[in-house]
Design an enzyme around this catalytic site. Structure first.
Site, PDB file in Angstrom:
ATOM      1  N   ASP A 139       2.109  29.729   8.409  1.00 19.05           N
ATOM      2  CA  ASP A 139       1.430  30.239   9.599  1.00 19.05           C
ATOM      3  C   ASP A 139       2.386  31.221  10.286  1.00 19.05           C
ATOM      4  O   ASP A 139       3.600  31.013  10.300  1.00 19.05           O
ATOM      5  CB  ASP A 139       1.133  29.103  10.579  1.00 19.05           C
ATOM      6  CG  ASP A 139       0.042  28.162  10.088  1.00 19.05           C
ATOM      7  OD1 ASP A 139      -0.342  28.245   8.907  1.00 19.05           O
ATOM      8  OD2 ASP A 139      -0.423  27.342  10.902  1.00 19.05           O
ATOM      9  N   SER A 181      11.224  31.018  14.248  1.00 19.69           N
ATOM     10  CA  SER A 181      11.797  31.305  12.935  1.00 19.69           C
ATOM     11  C   SER A 181      10.989  32.385  12.241  1.00 19.69           C
ATOM     12  O   SER A 181       9.914  32.764  12.685  1.00 19.69           O
ATOM     13  CB  SER A 181      11.823  30.024  12.099  1.00 19.69           C
ATOM     14  OG  SER A 181      12.426  28.976  12.818  1.00 19.69           O
TER      15      SER A 181
END
Length: 271
Positions: free
Chosen positions: A91, A231
């Site tokens: 995602d 991230s």
């Protein structure tokens, strides 16, 4: 002025930033988030980030990091298994860059060459005229990620670095991919040739956790997970190996990130 602006945009803030981004502090924060003392953070995190708890397996979770790396329930991230389709490995918010000679990859207001990203001149040269796919994960995203395709994967190459936040204010001062720790592997894909799949950590991330070293892997199988922090995942694709969906390319040309989910078809052969 908020905390990030203070840290990155003032002289005194940048003095404080160095110890704040040191690996020792990152490790300390990681240990705290691994402890049961961190459990009180979960409720406010869920509320603030509008996380739908019914989508996840939450039994037995007693620490914040266990919650952050929670698994999604079976069937909620189906991975398209058509060999000619390229799917998102996670995602995130997707941007795409064409890799030209002496390429620089702009991410907000920072710039990175593929060579400095990999710290490998020979490997970087193989991706001239190819594509660099950048998937930016926010804290509300699912933080487990999959292999982008089946094939034989090489060893995991870890590049240590100073950890900085990937939020846009930080990118005005520090080049995130040079400063951040990262880990990549090369995957020999029958459909798409030689791919590079890289994970990039951010400020106060305790670990980038990859499950396997050299192995034969399957597309859609879990490759690993991030612990706390925003991230990024990067996929490098060689010249003419794939065609991406038109709206992803159009959005990237306009500087717009395209939201994608793990397993979603983003392009492929003949698209």
């Amino acid at each position: 002025m908020n905390t990030l602006q203070f840290l990155y945009k003032t002289s005194f803030g940048r003095i404080l930033l160095k110890p704040l981004t040191a690996s020792a502090l990152s490790k300390f924060c990681g240990r705290f988030l691994d402890s049961k003392l961190s459990a009180f953070l979960i409720k406010s995190f869920v509320r603030k980030n509008h996380i739908q708890l019914e989508d996840y397996e939450t039994d037995g979770i007693t620490t914040f990091n266990q919650f952050f790396r929670r698994k999604i329930k079976d069937g909620l991230r189906p991975f398209d298994m058509t060999p000619s389709n390229l799917c998102a490995p996670c995602d995130g918010l997707l941007s795409v860059w064409n890799i030209k000679k002496d390429t620089v990859i702009p991410v907000k207001q920072s710039y990175y060459t593929v060579e400095s990203l990999l710290q490998n001149k020979e490997l970087a040269a193989e991706y001239k005229d190819g594509l660099c796919l950048v998937f930016r994960l926010c804290v509300n995203h699912y933080h487990r990620y999959a292999y982008v395709d089946s094939g034989s994967k090489g060893r995991n190459v870890f590049i240590p670095g100073v950890l900085h936040t990937v939020r846009p204010i930080a990118l005005e001062t520090f080049p995130v991919f040079i400063q951040n720790s990262r880990e990549y592997t090369v995957i020999e894909s029958a459909a798409f040739g030689t791919l590079v799949q890289m994970e990039v950590g951010a400020m106060l991330v305790g670990r980038i956790v990859n499950h396997e070293q050299e192995a034969v892997v399957t597309r859609g199988a879990e490759k690993g997970f991030f612990e706390y922090g925003g991230s990024t995942i990067i996929v490098l694709v060689k010249k003419d190996a794939i065609c991406l969906r038109a709206e992803i390319l159009e959005n990237s040309q306009r500087g717009i990130e395209t939201p994608v989910k793990m397993g979603e078809v983003i392009g492929g052969i003949g698209h």
